[in-house]
Design a protein around this motif. Structure first.
Motif: not given
Lengths: 396, 279
Positions: A303-304, A306-307, A310-311, A313, A325-328, A330-331, A343, A347, B2, B58
């Motif tokens: 699982i990733e 940022e999500s 968000l959950y 939060n 994703c959370s940093s803006g 892409l890595e 990886f 992530h 965001w 994902f």
């Protein structure tokens, strides 16, 4: 607003109410310029002097004049490294690590473009610094070594004391970025044998916009900014009196609360062990027994990040992630990649960082809502078979 | 944090159509776990119509929301209708996405495209033999996808290309190549714009257009104020006119010439027309 469970204290901290109280007069009636010749300003200079002593005591400095107030940790880092290079004109080599904060890393990249040779010391799978490599890399051309005391993402502590004594013998300047260590573990600049050490106020319960650089007496260094006589010309610009006084008070409080760090560690460990027990596809990032007591970095597979944040939060829990994703960017985090974290879990890495204001019921609550969040995201993931509770095994 | 739209928030909190369709008629995959986001779309198709759509993702909040939006948008559509959905449509459905998250919407439209292609019996090649040349090795992005994203979203900078396709977001070594592709595409766009009527005018064509503009646009306006205009001569891009009626000798005649006559001719004929009054 509902109560926030704040578990992101490595990002920033709450201003301690006692610190705020100390600061308020300087934002209200005591607005005088400390350089002025009347009491309204002149008296402020005395409070700044007191704060300088408080910070010097927290860092174990020999003398308070070794403390220069700056605007933040980034400025302190930049001033330390950039400031000593012209004084060592012919030396063109700098040593740092691959897991430094961007304040140091991106400055080094800039210096590389300016013609300096930079050695980035690697870390192992647990995030521990390869000190042999550091010793091998140091040579007659080395102007300065800049290493962090504790890593911001994993909390892993580096052996700066050993590095310090090695460099002292070699006669090489040593800067320590202690932004993530101050207030979490005891610091004694004399024992660490460093020439400079950076700290930032907002990481230990003073406000944002205030930092400091310890500069050992006798260190040849140029200021970043040029202007007035403030901070003996080392950091011109009218003093941020409220910020300085606040950081002084925070330093005093931090020194006292260091005795209670084991309590924070106990809470951190209960959170960490709870997570690792509940989720088999989750692993710890960072050497378990070589960390600051407040930080826990775990990687959830499939699982990733940022999500997850968000959950979390949605449940009023604040944490952070090394996911791309959370940093803006892409890595995923440069720290986790330097450690060789796969990886698949980089992530999904989440950092929880506690403080002396974290309560046990907040940790219990976090542990109680995590399964719902993680299982929901596993249900959505194409890489996890929720029905049979195993990875789908597909890779694309 | 965001700046996600309410629709994005709603859809990542409560995504619709999550899951697997057993015995799906078509499946499309895009992204990868290494890249940090991946999407798998399942379609049920009957008589050329998508009767059901589900997804597994994902990825971040916007990836979940984009996937959910896509599946909502395609249900009940024919394959031809579904195929016309671009990433732009997904973004619009979501009420916008942050620039850095545009690639989530591209992932949606790409996965759908692959699903439909597989249904039609087109063999889906894996990345190593994907059509086109891989430009970004970090994220396995081909020149074809890059060109498509540039065209469909009217991208103007390399930074935008990275936001939409992820290409160039890793080691950055392909950025010069991205710049080259972007310049090529911009050049093509520029050309096609010119062909749509901006080719230089012949003298005859110019004369006809000037006369038509004066008759249809300028004269009626002047006549409202009791004035008139006479076309004296056209010498290349210089247009000689004479003002008549109440316009003649009007103190504002210079203003009339510049802001009405010349501006209208520049708007309808050519942008570098010069109007000269013959008294």
């Amino acid at each position: 607003m509902e109560k926030i469970i704040y578990l992101d204290n490595n990002a920033t901290t709450m201003v301690d109410p006692l610190v705020l109280e100390e600061m308020l007069p300087f934002l209200r009636e005591r607005y005088g310029n400390p350089s002025s010749m009347y009491d309204l300003g002149g008296e402020v200079a005395k409070d700044i002097a007191k704060a300088r002593i408080q910070v010097a005591e927290l860092l174990g400095a020999e003398h308070e004049r070794e403390i220069v107030f700056t605007s933040c940790g980034t400025e302190s880092d930049n001033m330390a490294i950039s400031g000593v290079l012209p004084q060592n004109g012919d030396k063109k080599h700098i040593i740092t690590s691959r897991v430094e904060h961007p304040a140091v890393l991106n400055l080094c990249k800039k210096l590389e473009r300016d013609g300096y040779r930079i050695t980035y010391i690697p870390v192992d799978r647990e995030g521990l610094l390869n000190i042999d490599k550091l010793k091998e890399s140091a040579d007659n051309d080395t102007a300065i070594v800049s290493i962090m005391l504790a890593n911001n993402e994993t909390g892993v502590i580096f052996p700066v004391e050993e590095i310090g004594s090695f460099l002292k013998e070699k006669g090489i300047l040593f800067h320590i970025d202690a932004v993530q260590a101050v207030g979490k573990i005891p610091i004694d600049v004399k024992k660490l044998n460093c020439d400079m050490l950076s700290i930032s106020g907002h990481k230990f319960h003073s406000p944002k916009g205030i930092g400091a650089l310890y500069i050992k007496t006798g260190t040849k260094i140029q200021p970043l900014l040029h202007g007035g006589h403030q901070e003996k010309g080392m950091r011109p610009g009218t003093e941020n009196a409220a910020g300085i006084v606040g950081m002084g008070k925070a330093a005093e409080l931090a020194l006292k609360s260091l005795e209670r760090e084991h309590e924070i560690q106990k809470l951190r460990d209960s959170l960490e062990n709870g997570i690792l027990e509940k989720f088999p596809n989750c692993s710890l990032n960072g050497a378990k027994n070589r960390r600051v007591p407040n930080t826990c970095n775990v990687g959830f597979e499939y699982i990733e990040g940022e999500s997850i944040l968000l959950y979390l939060n949605e449940k009023n829990i604040a944490a952070s992630s090394g996911s791309a994703c959370s940093s803006g960017s892409l890595e995923p985090s440069h720290v986790l990649r330097a450690m060789g974290v796969p990886f698949t879990s980089a992530h999904g890495s989440i950092r929880f960082s506690l403080s002396r204001f974290t309560a046990k019921d907040e940790i219990d609550y976090t542990l109680s809502v995590l399964p719902e969040i993680i299982n929901r995201l596993l249900e959505i993931s194409p890489f996890w078979d929720s029905k049979n509770k195993k990875p789908t095994g597909i890779r694309f | 944090m965001w700046d996600y739209s309410d629709k994005v928030k709603e859809l990542y909190k409560n995504p619709k159509n999550v899951g697997v369709i057993e015995n799906a008629d078509a499946v499309g995959e895009e992204g990868s776990i290494v890249c940090g986001d991946a999407l798998k779309v399942f379609l049920k198709i009957k008589d050329n119509v998508i009767t059901d759509a589900k997804f597994q993702t994902f990825g971040c909040g916007s990836a979940i929301a984009s996937s959910s939006a896509l599946t909502e948008m395609i249900k009940g559509k024919t394959l031809e209708e579904a195929q016309k959905i671009t990433n732009r449509d997904i973004v619009d459905y979501l009420g916008g996405l942050p620039e850095e998250k545009m690639h989530c919407s591209v992932m949606g439209s790409e996965a759908l495209g692959k699903a439909i292609a597989s249904y039609r019996g087109v063999k889906i090649k894996d990345k190593s033999e994907a059509e086109g040349e891989i430009i970004c090795k970090c994220f396995g992005v081909t020149d074809q996808l890059i060109r498509k994203a540039i065209r469909e979203n009217n991208l103007k900078t390399v930074e935008e290309v990275t936001n939409y396709t992820k290409a160039g977001g890793g080691c950055e070594s392909c950025i010069p190549e991205l710049e080259r592709i972007l310049q090529e595409e911009l050049h093509v766009a520029d050309k096609s714009e010119k062909q749509e009527g901006k080719i230089p005018l012949s003298n005859i064509k110019r004369m006809q257009l000037v006369e038509k503009t004066i008759t249809d646009v300028i004269r009626p306006q002047l006549q409202q104020d009791g004035g008139d205009i006479e076309l004296i001569d056209i010498d290349n891009k210089k247009v000689y006119v004479s003002l008549r009626g109440s316009c003649a000798g009007c103190v504002a005649s210079n203003v009339t010439l510049k802001y009405l006559v010349q501006d209208k001719l520049r708007e309808f004929v050519e942008s570098d027309i010069e109007v000269i009054e013959q008294k």
